[in-house]
Design a protein around this motif. Structure first.
Motif, PDB file in Angstrom:
ATOM      1  N   LYS A 239       0.853  -1.198   0.000  1.00 18.68           N
ATOM      2  CA  LYS A 239       0.000   0.000   0.000  1.00 18.68           C
ATOM      3  C   LYS A 239       0.884   1.241   0.000  1.00 18.68           C
ATOM      4  CE  LYS A 239      -4.271  -1.599   2.142  1.00 18.68           C
ATOM      5  NZ  LYS A 239      -3.924  -3.004   2.364  1.00 18.68           N
ATOM      6  N   SER A 240       2.062   1.088   0.582  1.00 18.40           N
ATOM      7  CA  SER A 240       2.979   2.216   0.675  1.00 18.40           C
ATOM      8  C   SER A 240       3.689   2.460  -0.648  1.00 18.40           C
ATOM      9  CB  SER A 240       4.023   1.908   1.733  1.00 18.40           C
ATOM     10  OG  SER A 240       4.621   0.673   1.417  1.00 18.40           O
ATOM     11  N   GLY A 241       3.498   1.578  -1.646  1.00 10.64           N
ATOM     12  CA  GLY A 241       4.149   1.756  -2.943  1.00 10.64           C
ATOM     13  C   GLY A 241       5.350   0.859  -3.125  1.00 10.64           C
ATOM     14  N   ILE A 242       5.857   0.268  -2.040  1.00  9.90           N
ATOM     15  CA  ILE A 242       7.027  -0.597  -2.193  1.00  9.90           C
ATOM     16  C   ILE A 242       6.937  -1.780  -1.239  1.00  9.90           C
ATOM     17  CG2 ILE A 242       8.439   0.827  -0.614  1.00  9.90           C
ATOM     18  CD1 ILE A 242      10.838   0.061  -2.426  1.00  9.90           C
ATOM     19  N   ASP A 243       7.184  -2.966  -1.776  1.00  6.59           N
ATOM     20  CA  ASP A 243       7.222  -4.166  -0.968  1.00  6.59           C
ATOM     21  C   ASP A 243       8.367  -4.030   0.050  1.00  6.59           C
ATOM     22  OD1 ASP A 243       6.385  -7.338  -1.329  1.00  6.59           O
ATOM     23  OD2 ASP A 243       8.383  -7.009  -0.501  1.00  6.59           O
ATOM     24  N   LEU A 244       8.124  -4.516   1.281  1.00  5.14           N
ATOM     25  CA  LEU A 244       9.134  -4.326   2.336  1.00  5.14           C
ATOM     26  C   LEU A 244      10.472  -4.964   1.998  1.00  5.14           C
ATOM     27  CD1 LEU A 244       7.388  -4.735   5.802  1.00  5.14           C
ATOM     28  CD2 LEU A 244       8.523  -2.735   4.810  1.00  5.14           C
ATOM     29  N   GLU A 245      10.427  -6.188   1.453  1.00  5.67           N
ATOM     30  CA  GLU A 245      11.683  -6.887   1.138  1.00  5.67           C
ATOM     31  C   GLU A 245      12.429  -6.160   0.020  1.00  5.67           C
ATOM     32  OE1 GLU A 245      14.263  -8.870   2.497  1.00  5.67           O
ATOM     33  OE2 GLU A 245      12.407  -9.736   3.272  1.00  5.67           O
ATOM     34  N   VAL A 246      11.675  -5.657  -0.945  1.00  8.32           N
ATOM     35  CA  VAL A 246      12.304  -4.909  -2.044  1.00  8.32           C
ATOM     36  C   VAL A 246      12.913  -3.621  -1.483  1.00  8.32           C
ATOM     37  CG1 VAL A 246      11.890  -3.762  -4.261  1.00  8.32           C
ATOM     38  CG2 VAL A 246      10.717  -5.901  -3.729  1.00  8.32           C
TER      39      VAL A 246
ATOM     40  N   GLY B  99      22.347   1.701 -11.807  1.00  8.13           N
ATOM     41  CA  GLY B  99      21.402   0.883 -12.564  1.00  8.13           C
ATOM     42  C   GLY B  99      19.981   1.119 -12.148  1.00  8.13           C
ATOM     43  N   VAL B 100      19.173   0.110 -12.401  1.00  2.00           N
ATOM     44  CA  VAL B 100      17.743   0.217 -12.110  1.00  2.00           C
ATOM     45  C   VAL B 100      17.213  -1.152 -11.692  1.00  2.00           C
ATOM     46  CG1 VAL B 100      16.986  -0.219 -14.499  1.00  2.00           C
ATOM     47  CG2 VAL B 100      15.521   1.131 -12.993  1.00  2.00           C
ATOM     48  N   LEU B 101      16.201  -1.116 -10.839  1.00  2.49           N
ATOM     49  CA  LEU B 101      15.547  -2.350 -10.397  1.00  2.49           C
ATOM     50  C   LEU B 101      14.054  -2.202 -10.638  1.00  2.49           C
ATOM     51  CD1 LEU B 101      15.914  -5.087  -8.799  1.00  2.49           C
ATOM     52  CD2 LEU B 101      15.354  -3.777  -6.743  1.00  2.49           C
ATOM     53  N   TYR B 102      13.485  -3.230 -11.262  1.00  2.00           N
ATOM     54  CA  TYR B 102      12.034  -3.282 -11.447  1.00  2.00           C
ATOM     55  C   TYR B 102      11.562  -4.579 -10.817  1.00  2.00           C
ATOM     56  CZ  TYR B 102       7.453  -3.582 -13.653  1.00  2.00           C
ATOM     57  OH  TYR B 102       6.099  -3.672 -13.873  1.00  2.00           O
ATOM     58  N   TYR B 103      10.413  -4.493 -10.122  1.00  2.00           N
ATOM     59  CA  TYR B 103       9.856  -5.691  -9.500  1.00  2.00           C
ATOM     60  C   TYR B 103       8.369  -5.745  -9.811  1.00  2.00           C
ATOM     61  CZ  TYR B 103       8.275  -8.899  -5.866  1.00  2.00           C
ATOM     62  OH  TYR B 103       7.688  -9.950  -5.196  1.00  2.00           O
TER      63      TYR B 103
ATOM     64  N   PRO C 295       8.473   1.305  -9.654  1.00  2.00           N
ATOM     65  CA  PRO C 295       7.410   0.445  -9.136  1.00  2.00           C
ATOM     66  C   PRO C 295       6.522  -0.067 -10.257  1.00  2.00           C
ATOM     67  CG  PRO C 295       6.863   2.742  -8.760  1.00  2.00           C
ATOM     68  CD  PRO C 295       8.206   2.734  -9.444  1.00  2.00           C
ATOM     69  N   ALA C 296       5.918  -1.217 -10.006  1.00  2.00           N
ATOM     70  CA  ALA C 296       5.004  -1.778 -11.011  1.00  2.00           C
ATOM     71  C   ALA C 296       3.652  -1.085 -10.850  1.00  2.00           C
ATOM     72  CB  ALA C 296       4.874  -3.277 -10.806  1.00  2.00           C
TER      73      ALA C 296
ATOM     74  N   ASN D 195      14.395   3.633 -18.174  1.00  2.00           N
ATOM     75  CA  ASN D 195      15.167   4.876 -18.211  1.00  2.00           C
ATOM     76  C   ASN D 195      14.228   6.083 -18.242  1.00  2.00           C
ATOM     77  OD1 ASN D 195      17.338   6.611 -18.412  1.00  2.00           O
ATOM     78  ND2 ASN D 195      17.409   6.481 -20.645  1.00  2.00           N
ATOM     79  N   ARG D 196      13.136   5.949 -19.031  1.00  2.00           N
ATOM     80  CA  ARG D 196      12.186   7.070 -19.165  1.00  2.00           C
ATOM     81  C   ARG D 196      11.261   7.197 -17.969  1.00  2.00           C
ATOM     82  NH1 ARG D 196      10.956   4.604 -24.092  1.00  2.00           N
ATOM     83  NH2 ARG D 196       8.895   4.128 -23.288  1.00  2.00           N
ATOM     84  N   SER D 197      11.000   6.072 -17.275  1.00  2.00           N
ATOM     85  CA  SER D 197       9.986   6.080 -16.215  1.00  2.00           C
ATOM     86  C   SER D 197      10.474   6.804 -14.973  1.00  2.00           C
ATOM     87  CB  SER D 197       9.624   4.646 -15.825  1.00  2.00           C
ATOM     88  OG  SER D 197       9.118   3.965 -16.920  1.00  2.00           O
ATOM     89  N   GLN D 198       9.480   7.283 -14.228  1.00  2.00           N
ATOM     90  CA  GLN D 198       9.818   8.028 -13.027  1.00  2.00           C
ATOM     91  C   GLN D 198      10.059   7.073 -11.864  1.00  2.00           C
ATOM     92  OE1 GLN D 198       7.057  11.083 -12.124  1.00  2.00           O
ATOM     93  NE2 GLN D 198       8.335  11.951 -10.526  1.00  2.00           N
ATOM     94  N   SER D 199      11.165   7.291 -11.184  1.00  2.00           N
ATOM     95  CA  SER D 199      11.468   6.477 -10.020  1.00  2.00           C
ATOM     96  C   SER D 199      10.492   6.817  -8.903  1.00  2.00           C
ATOM     97  CB  SER D 199      12.894   6.753  -9.557  1.00  2.00           C
ATOM     98  OG  SER D 199      13.178   6.038  -8.400  1.00  2.00           O
ATOM     99  N   LEU D 200      10.258   5.843  -8.029  1.00  2.00           N
ATOM    100  CA  LEU D 200       9.329   6.059  -6.921  1.00  2.00           C
ATOM    101  C   LEU D 200       9.756   7.245  -6.062  1.00  2.00           C
ATOM    102  CD1 LEU D 200       6.856   4.907  -5.554  1.00  2.00           C
ATOM    103  CD2 LEU D 200       8.325   3.376  -4.270  1.00  2.00           C
ATOM    104  N   ASP D 201      11.063   7.433  -5.904  1.00  2.00           N
ATOM    105  CA  ASP D 201      11.550   8.497  -5.028  1.00  2.00           C
ATOM    106  C   ASP D 201      12.131   9.671  -5.809  1.00  2.00           C
ATOM    107  OD1 ASP D 201      13.533   6.847  -5.931  1.00  2.00           O
ATOM    108  OD2 ASP D 201      14.766   7.044  -4.153  1.00  2.00           O
TER     109      ASP D 201
END
Ligand code: FAD
Length: 176
Positions: free
Chosen positions: A22-29, A47-51, A105-106, A140-146
């Motif tokens: 609900k917070s936008g990010i899985d705790l483990e991620v 780099g970048v991480l997508y989950y 984020p997905a 690369n184009r997408s906005q990071s969560l933070d």
């Protein structure tokens, strides 16, 4: 002389039960990102991480030997399995130069764009070379969560913003 740069892209499957983000990010991620942002800058790695849909898609960029040894250690991490290199190439310039580890984020916007490339679930193991390149460009184009928003928000920290301020390590969360 600077060490040659490489870009390694891999996919894997998570082994943990996803928390309801609900917070936008899985705790483990979130924990993985905290480790990445603490360690990667001193290794010269970005780099970048997508989950999404239980799959990780990560791009690691940096000096070849540093990227190889980080990947060797990441692939042994029990939080994921079936780690598979999708592409590994020498590069002249970094694509994710400003990030020690960008996180996409997905969310519905990214999923909508991904639907142009994938049908149904996000399954990076089925990607061919052109899909891998498109995915890297999309991330690369997408906005990071933070990612900082263009206009400052007067609202107090809430939801995922709180989590990010918890994760943020002064001076280490950005840049390579
Ligand atoms: P940790 O267990 O995190 O910490 C080791 C030491 O640092 C301990 O002594 C601890 O007390 C101390 N420490 C812990 N937190 C802090 C803190 N906030 N400030 C100061 N000291 C602290 N790891 C990466 O480094 N980069 C990546 O890009 C990366 N990507 C990953 C992607 C996936 C899909 C997965 C599953 C894992 C990834 N990891 C990544 C994690 C990696 O597998 C290792 O778990 C991680 O690198 C171990 O970090 P560490 O040695 O700092 O161990």
């Amino acid at each position: 002389m600077e060490s040659p740069l490489c870009q390694l892209v891999y996919a894997s499957q998570s082994t943990f039960a996803s928390s309801d983000p609900k917070s936008g990010i899985d705790l483990e991620v979130g924990r993985i990102l905290g480790q990445s942002r603490r360690n990667n800058p001193r290794l010269g790695i970005g780099g970048v991480l997508y989950y999404g849909d239980g799959h990780f898609f990560q791009v690691l960029e940096g000096p070849r030997s540093a990227v190889q040894s980080l990947y060797d250690s990441i692939r042994q991490d029990p939080r994921h399995c079936n780690s598979t290199v999708l592409s590994h190439a020498m590069i002249k310039d970094r694509v994710f130069g400003d990030w020690s580890m960008k996180y996409i984020p997905a969310d519905p916007a990214v999923k909508a764009q991904l639907r142009q490339y994938c049908h149904g679930r996000f399954d990076p193991f089925a990607f061919d070379q052109s899909m891998i390149e498109r995915m890297v460009n999309l991330l690369n184009r997408s906005q990071s969560l933070d990612q900082p928003e263009p206009a400052p928000s007067p609202a107090p920290a809430s939801g995922w913003r709180k989590i990010w301020s918890w994760l943020r390590l002064p001076g280490l969360d950005r840049g390579v």
